[in-house]
Scaffold this active site. Structure first.
Site, mmCIF file in Angstrom:
data_model
loop_
_atom_site.group_PDB
_atom_site.id
_atom_site.type_symbol
_atom_site.label_atom_id
_atom_site.label_comp_id
_atom_site.label_asym_id
_atom_site.label_seq_id
_atom_site.Cartn_x
_atom_site.Cartn_y
_atom_site.Cartn_z
ATOM 1 N N TYR A 133 1.526 5.397 -2.618
ATOM 2 C CA TYR A 133 1.902 6.678 -2.327
ATOM 3 C C TYR A 133 3.410 7.049 -2.726
ATOM 4 O O TYR A 133 3.646 8.179 -2.937
ATOM 5 C CB TYR A 133 1.807 6.956 -0.665
ATOM 6 C CG TYR A 133 0.314 6.937 -0.326
ATOM 7 C CD1 TYR A 133 -0.321 7.696 -0.676
ATOM 8 C CD2 TYR A 133 0.052 5.653 0.186
ATOM 9 C CE1 TYR A 133 -1.842 7.777 -0.265
ATOM 10 C CE2 TYR A 133 -1.261 5.352 0.364
ATOM 11 C CZ TYR A 133 -2.050 6.411 0.206
ATOM 12 O OH TYR A 133 -3.446 6.471 0.588
ATOM 13 N N HIS B 86 -9.834 0.513 -10.364
ATOM 14 C CA HIS B 86 -9.368 1.434 -9.561
ATOM 15 C C HIS B 86 -7.971 1.723 -9.852
ATOM 16 O O HIS B 86 -7.516 2.970 -9.817
ATOM 17 C CB HIS B 86 -9.826 1.053 -8.188
ATOM 18 C CG HIS B 86 -9.032 1.864 -6.921
ATOM 19 N ND1 HIS B 86 -9.522 3.116 -6.947
ATOM 20 C CD2 HIS B 86 -8.121 1.574 -6.385
ATOM 21 C CE1 HIS B 86 -8.444 3.640 -5.849
ATOM 22 N NE2 HIS B 86 -7.666 2.648 -5.449
ATOM 23 N N PHE B 87 -7.143 0.515 -9.838
ATOM 24 C CA PHE B 87 -5.825 0.832 -10.276
ATOM 25 C C PHE B 87 -5.409 1.482 -11.194
ATOM 26 O O PHE B 87 -4.470 2.342 -11.489
ATOM 27 C CB PHE B 87 -5.312 -0.633 -10.442
ATOM 28 C CG PHE B 87 -3.821 -0.820 -9.951
ATOM 29 C CD1 PHE B 87 -3.440 -0.499 -8.666
ATOM 30 C CD2 PHE B 87 -3.009 -1.507 -10.911
ATOM 31 C CE1 PHE B 87 -2.217 -0.902 -8.421
ATOM 32 C CE2 PHE B 87 -1.679 -1.759 -10.488
ATOM 33 C CZ PHE B 87 -1.125 -1.479 -9.047
ATOM 34 N N HIS B 88 -6.211 1.202 -12.364
ATOM 35 C CA HIS B 88 -6.169 2.096 -13.734
ATOM 36 C C HIS B 88 -6.119 3.657 -13.463
ATOM 37 O O HIS B 88 -5.917 4.611 -14.393
ATOM 38 C CB HIS B 88 -6.554 1.213 -15.021
ATOM 39 C CG HIS B 88 -5.745 0.178 -15.286
ATOM 40 N ND1 HIS B 88 -6.089 -0.859 -14.829
ATOM 41 C CD2 HIS B 88 -4.839 0.234 -16.512
ATOM 42 C CE1 HIS B 88 -5.170 -1.723 -15.437
ATOM 43 N NE2 HIS B 88 -4.509 -1.303 -16.572
ATOM 44 N N HIS C 173 0.644 -1.042 -0.072
ATOM 45 C CA HIS C 173 0.084 -0.078 -0.010
ATOM 46 C C HIS C 173 0.855 1.339 0.049
ATOM 47 O O HIS C 173 0.471 2.264 -0.887
ATOM 48 C CB HIS C 173 -1.186 0.051 1.161
ATOM 49 C CG HIS C 173 -1.974 1.061 0.786
ATOM 50 N ND1 HIS C 173 -2.928 1.031 0.171
ATOM 51 C CD2 HIS C 173 -2.144 2.313 1.428
ATOM 52 C CE1 HIS C 173 -3.773 2.182 0.043
ATOM 53 N NE2 HIS C 173 -3.147 2.849 1.054
ATOM 54 N N ARG D 245 -10.961 -10.253 -11.045
ATOM 55 C CA ARG D 245 -9.840 -10.047 -11.552
ATOM 56 C C ARG D 245 -8.885 -11.174 -11.769
ATOM 57 O O ARG D 245 -9.211 -12.122 -11.406
ATOM 58 C CB ARG D 245 -9.379 -8.773 -10.623
ATOM 59 C CG ARG D 245 -8.911 -9.534 -9.427
ATOM 60 C CD ARG D 245 -8.666 -8.525 -8.200
ATOM 61 N NE ARG D 245 -7.392 -7.761 -8.713
ATOM 62 C CZ ARG D 245 -6.717 -7.153 -7.787
ATOM 63 N NH1 ARG D 245 -6.974 -7.113 -6.492
ATOM 64 N NH2 ARG D 245 -5.365 -6.516 -8.105
ATOM 65 N N ARG D 246 -7.776 -10.690 -12.266
ATOM 66 C CA ARG D 246 -6.684 -11.795 -12.639
ATOM 67 C C ARG D 246 -7.271 -12.937 -13.148
ATOM 68 O O ARG D 246 -6.857 -14.252 -13.019
ATOM 69 C CB ARG D 246 -5.942 -12.140 -10.986
ATOM 70 C CG ARG D 246 -5.373 -11.154 -10.294
ATOM 71 C CD ARG D 246 -4.610 -11.869 -9.014
ATOM 72 N NE ARG D 246 -3.999 -10.865 -8.135
ATOM 73 C CZ ARG D 246 -4.554 -10.434 -7.119
ATOM 74 N NH1 ARG D 246 -5.803 -11.019 -6.477
ATOM 75 N NH2 ARG D 246 -3.684 -9.482 -6.391
#
Length: 552
Positions: free
Chosen positions: A226, A373-375, A222, A438-439
C-alpha cells in the site's frame, strides 16, 4: 499560495529530481536483471562469469521493489508537499539528509548483492545469510526514510498551525497517511534487522527465531504494497481529474479511503504466512478477514474515479450511456498510462483475493502465480501510474515542457509496456496454476515431465520480458529527453479542484490522534497474543550464522 501553473521552487525541484535519478537508474539496472532471469528460466542460457541466478534475482527484487519505489515515492511526495503546504529551508535540509542516508544504505546493500555476498532475495529469509553490511545498509535505508517521514509530518503540522480550523490540502493529507503507514510498518522490519539479523550476522548470537523474523517481515511486507499503491491513488484522486478537465468527485470520500487503508493495511501480515506452522489458525482467520476489508477503499476509489470520468465526459457534451468514455483524453499520456494501470488493477485485485484466501491460496502458494500477481500490481498498476506522473513531473522539475515528442514517446512506451506485461504476467499466472515454482531458475527441473509442461510458458515470459526491456529503454530515453532536450518553459503542475457544490468534508477526518490510535489498537489486537505464542512455542531458530551458504 503559489499559482497552480507555476513550477516548483528550484531548490525543492532539485531535491525531488535527485530522487528521480536514483529511481530511473534503478529501473534500468533492475529491468536488465529481470530480463536475464527470464532467459535463464528457458534453460537455454547460462549466466557468464560465474554469476548466480539467485544473485540477479535478489538485485531485481531489491532494486525495483524497494529502491525504485521508495526513492520515487519520497521524491514525488516532497514535490506534492512543496506545492500544497510549502517547504522551509530547515525541512529541505532534512529532506536532503534523508536522501543521502538512504543512498548510502542503498549503495552498501547493492555492493554486497553485486559481489555475491547477499543472494538472499528481497525477503532475506533466514537461514539464508548475507554479509553484515547488507543488513546495515537496509537499516540506513529505513532510517533515512524515517527522516523523510518526519519532514512530511512537520510540513503538515506547520501548515495546520498557520491555518487553524481549516481543512488540510487533500494531497498533503494523503502524503501524511502514506508516510504514517510506512513508519508504522517499517518498525517491524527494523526490529528484525536490528535485534535479530545484525547480531546473528556479527556472531554475537548463535541463532535467531525464524518464525519471529518472518512474522516481523510480513508485518512490514504487506503494508509495503500500500505504500507503493497510495501514491498512485494520490495521482488518480488529485491529479487525473485536472488532466481530463474534471473535478474531484468527493474530497471526503477520498480521505475516507486513505483512512481505511491506514486502519486495514497493517494488521494483515499473517495472510502471507497461511501455510506456516506455529501461528494459531484463529489469528490467521482474523487477519484474512481484515485483508478482505482492504478491498473496501479500493472499491470506493473505483467508484470515485469512474464518477469523475463520467462527469468530465458529460461536461464536454456527451449524453449517451457510455459516450463519456470516448470523450476521455486517450491521446494524452498523462492520462493514458495511469488509466491502463487502473484497468490492470481489476485482475490484479482479483488475484490478491485469491492469494489472501486460505483455501485458494493452497493452489497457488509459492508458485510463479504469485510473481505474476506481483507484476500486475506493482509493475503494471503502480509503475505505469508512476510513468504517467513522470511525463509531467520531470518537465516541472527541469523547467521544460511536455511537448508532442514526449507525449508520442510516452504513448509508445505505454503500449509496449502493456503488451510485454500482458504476455509475461499472463504466462506466469497460467504456469503457476500448473504448479511451476517461484524463486527458482527451473534448472533443477530440466528434463522432468513437469518442466516439459512449463517450458512454453517460460519462453512466453522471456518474450514478454524482452518487450518490457524495450519499454524500459524507451522510458530511459524519454527521461533523458525530458531532462536535457525538451523545449524550455513552465509546465503545469496539475492539481485538481473540488466540485463547487461538493459536500463539506467532515473535520473528524483531520483527527490524527483518533485514526492513529485506532490503527495501533487494531495492530495490537491482531499481533499481541499470537506474537507471544510464537515466542513461547516456536521451534528452534536458525543454525549458527554461516556465510556464504551454498546452494545445491
Amino acid at each position: 499560495m503559489m499559482n497552480i501553473k507555476s513550477a516548483l521552487p528550484k531548490k525543492d525541484a532539485s531535491l525531488t529530481m535527485a530522487h528521480m535519478w536514483v529511481a530511473f537508474i534503478s529501473l534500468l539496472i533492475g529491468g536488465l536483471m529481470g530480463l536475464l532471469q527470464t532467459f535463464v528460466r528457458t534453460g537455454k542460457i547460462t549466466l557468464p562469469f560465474g554469476i548466480d541466478y539467485y544473485q540477479i534475482l535478489t538485485v531485481h527484487g531489491v532494486i525495483l521493489a524497494l529502491v525504485l519505489t521508495t526513492f520515487f515515492i519520497i521524491g514525488f511526495q516532497f514535490a506534492l508537499m512543496s506545492k500544497t503546504v510549502g517547504m522551509s529551508n530547515g525541512q529541505r535540509k532534512w529532506g536532503w539528509i534523508a536522501f543521502w542516508i538512504m543512498l548510502l544504505g542503498t549503495t552498501a546493500t547493492a555492493i554486497m548483492i553485486l559481489l555475491g555476498k547477499a543472494s538472499v532475495l528481497y525477503t532475506f529469509y533466514a537461514p539464508l545469510a548475507a554479509h553484515p553490511i547488507f543488513y546495515f545498509g537496509l537499516t540506513f535505508v529505513v532510517v533515512g526514510s524515517w527522516v523523510a517521514c518526519f519532514v512530511n509530518f512537520h510540513q503538515l503540522f506547520k501548515w495546520k498551525k498557520q491555518n487553524p480550523g481549516e481543512k488540510s490540502p487533500l494531497l498533503a493529507f494523503m502524503v501524511v497517511i502514506n508516510m504514517a503507514i510506512w513508519f508504522i510498518a517499517t518498525l517491524g522490519v527494523a526490529a528484525t534487522v536490528l535485534i535479530q539479523f545484525i547480531p546473528w550476522s556479527l556472531g554475537l548470537v548463535d541463532e535467531i527465531n525464524i518464525l519471529v523474523s518472518r512474522t516481523l517481515f510480513w508485518y512490514f511486507g504487506h503494508p509495503l504494497v500500500y505504500f507503493w499503491l497510495l501514491p498512485a491513488y494520490m495521482a488518480w484522486y488529485g491529479i487525473i481529474p485536472k488532466i481530463i478537465g474534471g473535478k474531484i468527485f468527493s474530497d471526503g470520500l477520498a480521505r475516507l479511503a486513505f483512512i481505511l487503508f491506514l486502519l486495514f493495511s497493517i494488521p494483515v501480515g499473517f495472510h502471507h504466512q497461511l501455510l506456516e506452522p506455529g501461528i494459531d489458525p484463529f489469528w490467521k482467520y482474523i487477519q484474512v478477514v481484515l485483508t478482505f476489508a482492504v478491498a473496501i477503499p479500493s472499491l470506493l476509489t473505483a467508484f470515485s474515479m469512474f464518477a469523475v470520468f463520467e462527469s468530465a465526459g458529460r461536461a464536454k457534451g456527451e449524453r449517451s450511456l457510455f459516450g463519456w468514455f470516448k470523450a476521455l483524453p486517450w491521446k494524452d499520456v498523462r492520462f493514458l498510462a495511469p488509466m491502463v494501470g487502473m484497468i490492470a488493477f481489476i485482475p490484479a485485485g482479483a488475484g490478491g483475493l485469491v492469494n489472501a484466501s486460505n483455501q485458494l491460496n493452497l493452489v497457488v502458494h509459492n508458485t510463479i502465480w504469485v510473481t505474476g500477481h506481483f507484476h500486475l500490481t506493482l509493475a503494471t498498476t503502480v509503475i505505469l501510474t508512476f510513468f504517467g506522473i513522470s511525463y509531467w513531473l520531470i518537465p516541472v522539475l527541469t523547467g521544460r515542457k511536455l511537448d508532442a515528442k514526449t507525449n508520442r514517446l510516452g504513448i509508445m512506451q505505454t503500449i509496449v509496456w502493456t503488451l510485454g506485461m500482458f504476455i509475461m504476467s499472463g504466462s506466469m499466472h497460467i504456469a503457476g496454476l500448473l504448479g511451476a515454482p517461484r524463486r527458482s531458475s527451473f534448472s533443477e527441473y530440466n528434463g522432468s515431465e513437469q518442466a516439459v509442461e512449463w517450458i512454453g510458458y517460460q519462453y512466453a515470459q522471456a518474450i514478454g520480458g524482452s518487450i518490457l526491456f524495450i519499454g524500459i529503454l524507451l522510458m530511459m530515453y524519454t527521461f533523458f529527453y525530458m531532462t536535457f532536450s525538451a523545449p524550455k518553459g513552465i509546465e503545469e503542475f496539475p492539481i485538481a479542484e473540488e466540485e463547487i457544490d461538493a459536500d463539506t468534508t467532515p473535520m473528524i477526518f483531520e483527527n490524527w490522534r483518533l485514526w492513529i490510535g485506532i490503527a495501533v489498537v487494531l495492530i495490537a489486537f491482531a499481533y499481541t497474543i499470537p506474537f507471544i505464542d510464537i515466542i513461547q512455542n516456536s521451534p528452534p531458530g536458525a543454525p549458527p550464522f554461516q556465510w556464504p551458504i551454498g546452494r545445491s
